[in-house]
Design a protein around this motif. Structure first.
Motif, PDB file in Angstrom:
ATOM      1  N   ASN A 158      -2.948   9.102   5.241  1.00 56.63           N
ATOM      2  CA  ASN A 158      -1.624   8.655   5.805  1.00 56.63           C
ATOM      3  C   ASN A 158      -1.436   7.938   6.837  1.00 56.63           C
ATOM      4  OD1 ASN A 158      -3.051  10.313   7.853  1.00 56.63           O
ATOM      5  ND2 ASN A 158      -1.343  11.022   8.842  1.00 56.63           N
ATOM      6  N   VAL A 159      -2.609   6.829   6.688  1.00 58.10           N
ATOM      7  CA  VAL A 159      -2.763   5.966   7.987  1.00 58.10           C
ATOM      8  C   VAL A 159      -3.254   4.527   7.313  1.00 58.10           C
ATOM      9  CG1 VAL A 159      -3.913   5.026  10.213  1.00 58.10           C
ATOM     10  CG2 VAL A 159      -3.471   7.509   9.948  1.00 58.10           C
ATOM     11  N   TYR A 160      -2.774   3.471   7.848  1.00 53.73           N
ATOM     12  CA  TYR A 160      -3.207   1.950   7.269  1.00 53.73           C
ATOM     13  C   TYR A 160      -3.317   1.253   8.534  1.00 53.73           C
ATOM     14  CZ  TYR A 160      -3.648  -2.227   5.098  1.00 53.73           C
ATOM     15  OH  TYR A 160      -4.090  -3.665   4.593  1.00 53.73           O
ATOM     16  N   SER A 161      -4.214   0.654   8.862  1.00 50.61           N
ATOM     17  CA  SER A 161      -4.826  -0.028   9.972  1.00 50.61           C
ATOM     18  C   SER A 161      -4.847  -1.462   9.501  1.00 50.61           C
ATOM     19  CB  SER A 161      -5.654   0.410  11.037  1.00 50.61           C
ATOM     20  OG  SER A 161      -7.039   0.527  10.287  1.00 50.61           O
ATOM     21  N   PHE A 205       0.890  -1.169   0.020  1.00 49.28           N
ATOM     22  CA  PHE A 205       0.004   0.038   0.101  1.00 49.28           C
ATOM     23  C   PHE A 205       0.936   1.241  -0.048  1.00 49.28           C
ATOM     24  CE2 PHE A 205       0.444  -1.386   4.324  1.00 49.28           C
ATOM     25  CZ  PHE A 205       1.005  -0.208   5.041  1.00 49.28           C
ATOM     26  N   ILE A 206       0.306   2.474  -0.204  1.00 51.40           N
ATOM     27  CA  ILE A 206       0.765   3.646  -0.196  1.00 51.40           C
ATOM     28  C   ILE A 206       0.316   4.653   0.431  1.00 51.40           C
ATOM     29  CG2 ILE A 206       1.563   5.682  -2.022  1.00 51.40           C
ATOM     30  CD1 ILE A 206       1.911   3.572  -4.001  1.00 51.40           C
ATOM     31  N   LEU A 207       0.969   5.200   1.413  1.00 51.99           N
ATOM     32  CA  LEU A 207       0.553   6.564   2.324  1.00 51.99           C
ATOM     33  C   LEU A 207       1.062   7.875   1.788  1.00 51.99           C
ATOM     34  CD1 LEU A 207       1.204   4.825   5.879  1.00 51.99           C
ATOM     35  CD2 LEU A 207      -0.843   4.732   4.377  1.00 51.99           C
ATOM     36  N   SER A 208       0.176   8.854   1.934  1.00 48.84           N
ATOM     37  CA  SER A 208       0.730   9.960   1.394  1.00 48.84           C
ATOM     38  C   SER A 208       0.273  10.920   2.774  1.00 48.84           C
ATOM     39  CB  SER A 208      -0.133  10.773   0.355  1.00 48.84           C
ATOM     40  OG  SER A 208      -1.409  10.722   0.754  1.00 48.84           O
TER      41      SER A 208
END
Length: 317
Positions: A148-151, A139-142
């Motif tokens: 900006n969050v992946y849980s 996955f990609i966060l910006s």
């Protein structure tokens, strides 16, 4: 051949839909061009990181310009294309999935073992050592709010056992035009008695990371939760400044621990329960047998014959 008006209208509508299918605008680089540029760019960044402990910003920028010159692309076109792909995260994710595969294949070709490149991700979700990860593999966060969050959450099933060990592994790639790289990953394990143990790590460079938690008290695991956060800089950066974090090679490895040996089993494995401890013969130390005090085949000495008293000498004058 006769066709109904409705059929002709339907065919015309389908043709218009297919013909007007949106693609990549001509002013932006194609996905293949972006992949090739990013591939060389990450190779250059890796070289820079090997030369400098934390990477030199100026040298990295020089490498970037050299890569763009190789492909005949201006820095402005590259930056605007990256912004476009950032807004279309699915396209950027597909690019980086292909890019990660290329880098892994190159590592294998250069002599890295498969276990070093992809140690656990090929495991199934069964067995004593299993990959129980159920989320996205990349996955990609910006830094945009909400992106900006992946849980994640993994609920334990009957395959989990008391004493299990859990290892969360992942790879990171920062895609920054400038600014400080700062991200956090956390894994928390909830046990059957509702107690919680967590591990956290901060990321500021491209690397492989691991978070490790063991059920040392053999309580049994109820669930595993956690998150990845790309921290937002507090300074007034431009909204067009590219700041992304690509996370891939995700795996959550569950390893069964050996069953503890009970005290009764230890005694059974060691000394038999009906065995008596050996006793030392008190006389065997004080009075060793003749056979024990002489080499094999040697005869013990006989009792010594007493010598006669010395003769008395008569003194003469």
């Amino acid at each position: 051949m006769k066709y109904s008006v409705a059929w002709l209208l339907g065919l015309l509508s389908l043709t218009l839909v297919v013909g007007c299918k949106p693609g990549i605008p001509s002013e932006y680089l194609s996905p293949g061009e972006m992949e090739d540029i990013l591939y060389d760019y990450h190779i250059a960044r890796a070289m820079n990181s090997n030369d400098y402990q934390n990477g030199d910003t100026l040298t990295t920028h020089v490498y970037k310009l050299a890569v763009l010159k190789k492909y005949g692309v201006s820095e402005a076109d590259y930056d605007s294309s990256l912004v476009y792909y950032t807004r279309h995260s699915t396209l950027l994710r597909d690019i980086y999935e292909r890019l990660a595969k290329r880098l892994s294949n190159d590592a294998l070709a250069l002599g890295a073992s498969a276990s070093e490149v992809n140690q656990y991700t090929a495991l199934s979700n069964t067995g004593d050592t299993a990959n129980v990860w159920t989320g996205d593999h990349s996955f990609i966060l910006s830094q945009q709010s909400g992106f900006n969050v992946y849980s994640f959450t993994v609920v334990a099933d009957t395959a989990f056992k008391p004493g299990d060990r859990l290892v969360l592994g992942f790879n990171t790639q920062f895609i920054y035009q400038d600014g400080m790289r700062d991200a956090v990953a956390l894994m928390a394990v909830t046990f059957n008695n509702d107690s919680v143990t967590s591990r956290m790590t901060r990321m500021s460079s491209d690397n492989l990371y691991k978070l490790d938690i063991s059920d040392t008290e053999r309580l049994g695991i109820k669930k595993i939760t956690g998150y990845f956060v790309l921290n937002r800089n507090q300074n007034n950066d431009s909204q067009t400044t590219l700041k992304l974090l690509h996370v891939d090679r995700l795996s959550l490895i569950r390893m069964h621990a050996a069953e503890p040996v009970e005290k009764d089993e230890q005694e059974a494995i060691g000394t038999p329960s009906n065995a008596q401890p050996a006793k030392l013969d008190s006389d065997s130390v004080a009075k060793p047998s003749p056979e024990a005090s002489h080499p094999i085949g040697a005869q013990p000495l006989k009792e010594p014959v007493p010598l006669p008293p010395p003769a008395k000498r008569r003194l003469t004058r």
